[in-house]
Design a protein around this motif. Sequence first.
Motif, mmCIF file in Angstrom:
data_model
loop_
_atom_site.group_PDB
_atom_site.id
_atom_site.type_symbol
_atom_site.label_atom_id
_atom_site.label_comp_id
_atom_site.label_asym_id
_atom_site.label_seq_id
_atom_site.Cartn_x
_atom_site.Cartn_y
_atom_site.Cartn_z
ATOM 1 N N ILE A 1 -15.995 -3.011 -5.130
ATOM 2 C CA ILE A 1 -15.291 -2.650 -4.143
ATOM 3 C C ILE A 1 -15.630 -1.443 -3.503
ATOM 4 O O ILE A 1 -15.677 -1.166 -2.371
ATOM 5 C CB ILE A 1 -13.916 -2.396 -4.774
ATOM 6 C CG1 ILE A 1 -13.197 -3.765 -5.298
ATOM 7 C CG2 ILE A 1 -12.781 -1.667 -3.910
ATOM 8 C CD1 ILE A 1 -12.116 -3.554 -6.548
ATOM 9 N N VAL B 1 -8.750 0.994 -8.035
ATOM 10 C CA VAL B 1 -10.141 1.508 -8.009
ATOM 11 C C VAL B 1 -10.066 2.721 -7.028
ATOM 12 O O VAL B 1 -11.057 3.730 -7.121
ATOM 13 C CB VAL B 1 -11.142 0.172 -7.517
ATOM 14 C CG1 VAL B 1 -12.540 0.834 -7.072
ATOM 15 C CG2 VAL B 1 -11.192 -0.890 -8.511
ATOM 16 N N VAL B 2 -9.530 2.369 -5.775
ATOM 17 C CA VAL B 2 -9.469 3.443 -4.774
ATOM 18 C C VAL B 2 -8.694 4.712 -5.386
ATOM 19 O O VAL B 2 -9.269 5.773 -5.231
ATOM 20 C CB VAL B 2 -8.682 2.970 -3.438
ATOM 21 C CG1 VAL B 2 -8.368 4.083 -2.462
ATOM 22 C CG2 VAL B 2 -9.570 2.065 -2.674
ATOM 23 N N ARG C 1 0.926 -1.111 -0.103
ATOM 24 C CA ARG C 1 0.024 0.106 0.111
ATOM 25 C C ARG C 1 0.814 1.366 -0.048
ATOM 26 O O ARG C 1 0.811 2.009 -0.470
ATOM 27 C CB ARG C 1 -0.922 0.080 1.206
ATOM 28 C CG ARG C 1 -1.830 -1.063 0.939
ATOM 29 C CD ARG C 1 -2.628 -1.228 2.292
ATOM 30 N NE ARG C 1 -3.448 -2.427 2.168
ATOM 31 C CZ ARG C 1 -3.910 -3.214 3.148
ATOM 32 N NH1 ARG C 1 -3.765 -2.660 4.543
ATOM 33 N NH2 ARG C 1 -4.555 -4.345 3.193
ATOM 34 N N ALA D 1 -15.079 -3.010 -9.708
ATOM 35 C CA ALA D 1 -14.868 -1.603 -9.122
ATOM 36 C C ALA D 1 -16.126 -1.259 -8.352
ATOM 37 O O ALA D 1 -16.196 -0.874 -7.130
ATOM 38 C CB ALA D 1 -14.652 -0.678 -10.268
ATOM 39 N N PHE E 1 -6.556 -8.800 -6.605
ATOM 40 C CA PHE E 1 -7.414 -8.236 -5.777
ATOM 41 C C PHE E 1 -6.862 -7.110 -5.311
ATOM 42 O O PHE E 1 -7.168 -5.710 -5.312
ATOM 43 C CB PHE E 1 -8.098 -9.020 -4.828
ATOM 44 C CG PHE E 1 -9.132 -8.256 -4.256
ATOM 45 C CD1 PHE E 1 -10.562 -7.892 -4.944
ATOM 46 C CD2 PHE E 1 -9.179 -7.674 -2.929
ATOM 47 C CE1 PHE E 1 -11.418 -7.199 -4.425
ATOM 48 C CE2 PHE E 1 -10.013 -6.898 -2.176
ATOM 49 C CZ PHE E 1 -11.330 -6.606 -3.289
ATOM 50 N N GLU E 2 -5.557 -7.317 -4.540
ATOM 51 C CA GLU E 2 -4.833 -5.997 -3.790
ATOM 52 C C GLU E 2 -4.344 -4.900 -4.774
ATOM 53 O O GLU E 2 -4.839 -3.637 -4.613
ATOM 54 C CB GLU E 2 -3.706 -6.636 -3.176
ATOM 55 C CG GLU E 2 -3.826 -7.498 -1.938
ATOM 56 C CD GLU E 2 -4.417 -6.370 -0.889
ATOM 57 O OE1 GLU E 2 -3.987 -5.193 -0.722
ATOM 58 O OE2 GLU E 2 -5.341 -7.072 -0.125
ATOM 59 N N ALA F 1 -10.513 -12.332 -2.708
ATOM 60 C CA ALA F 1 -10.021 -11.293 -1.833
ATOM 61 C C ALA F 1 -8.532 -11.209 -1.209
ATOM 62 O O ALA F 1 -8.008 -10.273 -1.049
ATOM 63 C CB ALA F 1 -11.001 -10.959 -0.780
ATOM 64 N N ARG G 1 -8.118 -3.316 -6.165
ATOM 65 C CA ARG G 1 -8.310 -2.280 -5.207
ATOM 66 C C ARG G 1 -7.418 -1.163 -5.061
ATOM 67 O O ARG G 1 -8.408 -0.193 -4.832
ATOM 68 C CB ARG G 1 -8.543 -3.260 -3.796
ATOM 69 C CG ARG G 1 -9.065 -2.263 -2.856
ATOM 70 C CD ARG G 1 -9.212 -2.976 -1.487
ATOM 71 N NE ARG G 1 -7.783 -3.373 -1.121
ATOM 72 C CZ ARG G 1 -7.905 -4.175 -0.118
ATOM 73 N NH1 ARG G 1 -9.128 -4.743 0.747
ATOM 74 N NH2 ARG G 1 -6.531 -4.617 0.389
#
Length: 179
Positions: free
Chosen positions: A50, A131-132, A1, A47, A124-125, A119, A128
């Motif tokens: 999510i 998308v964020v 992240r 998306a 997926f990480e 997930a 995500r």
Amino acid sequence: RLLGSGWLALHASSVLGLAACARDAARTGEPFATLSAAEGATLRALAARIIPSDDGTPGAEEAGAAWFADRILGSHLADMLGAIRDGLADLDTRAVGRHGAAFASLDAAQQDALVGDVAASEFFEAARMLVVLGTFSVPGLGGNRDGVGYTLLGVEHHAAYSPPFGWYDAEHARSAGGA
């Protein structure tokens, strides 16, 4: 992240023009530039799971997050494109195997169950993160269409600048014998 945030900080200036195109493409519903139509449909559906649109509140779909991801996967994050494509294909394969239809064609509950299956995956990480970023980025970066991300956060976004107190008039105050 943290790696994703650091990467974005280092490349933000070069992403601006590219992302503005993504924002316009999302607004007009243009075809995806990097992903196929089927991959784009799967990414849009993912998306929307999510960051869903609930009770009149906009989500990733309204923010144009999939178009942001499409554009950035075609340039700055091209090294992630293969993994994203493989993950989208895997979602569709699982959907067809379990429900006889592509992921984007399933109802929300069926999609959520399939998302639960993947997930914990690296795919997926990465999805995500895209998308964020696409939902909450500065609108000039291509996502956050019409300030949807700001709405979700309850932030009233408007440009504002306030110089440090006294900065503009410091010279005037000195010449007038004030300071």
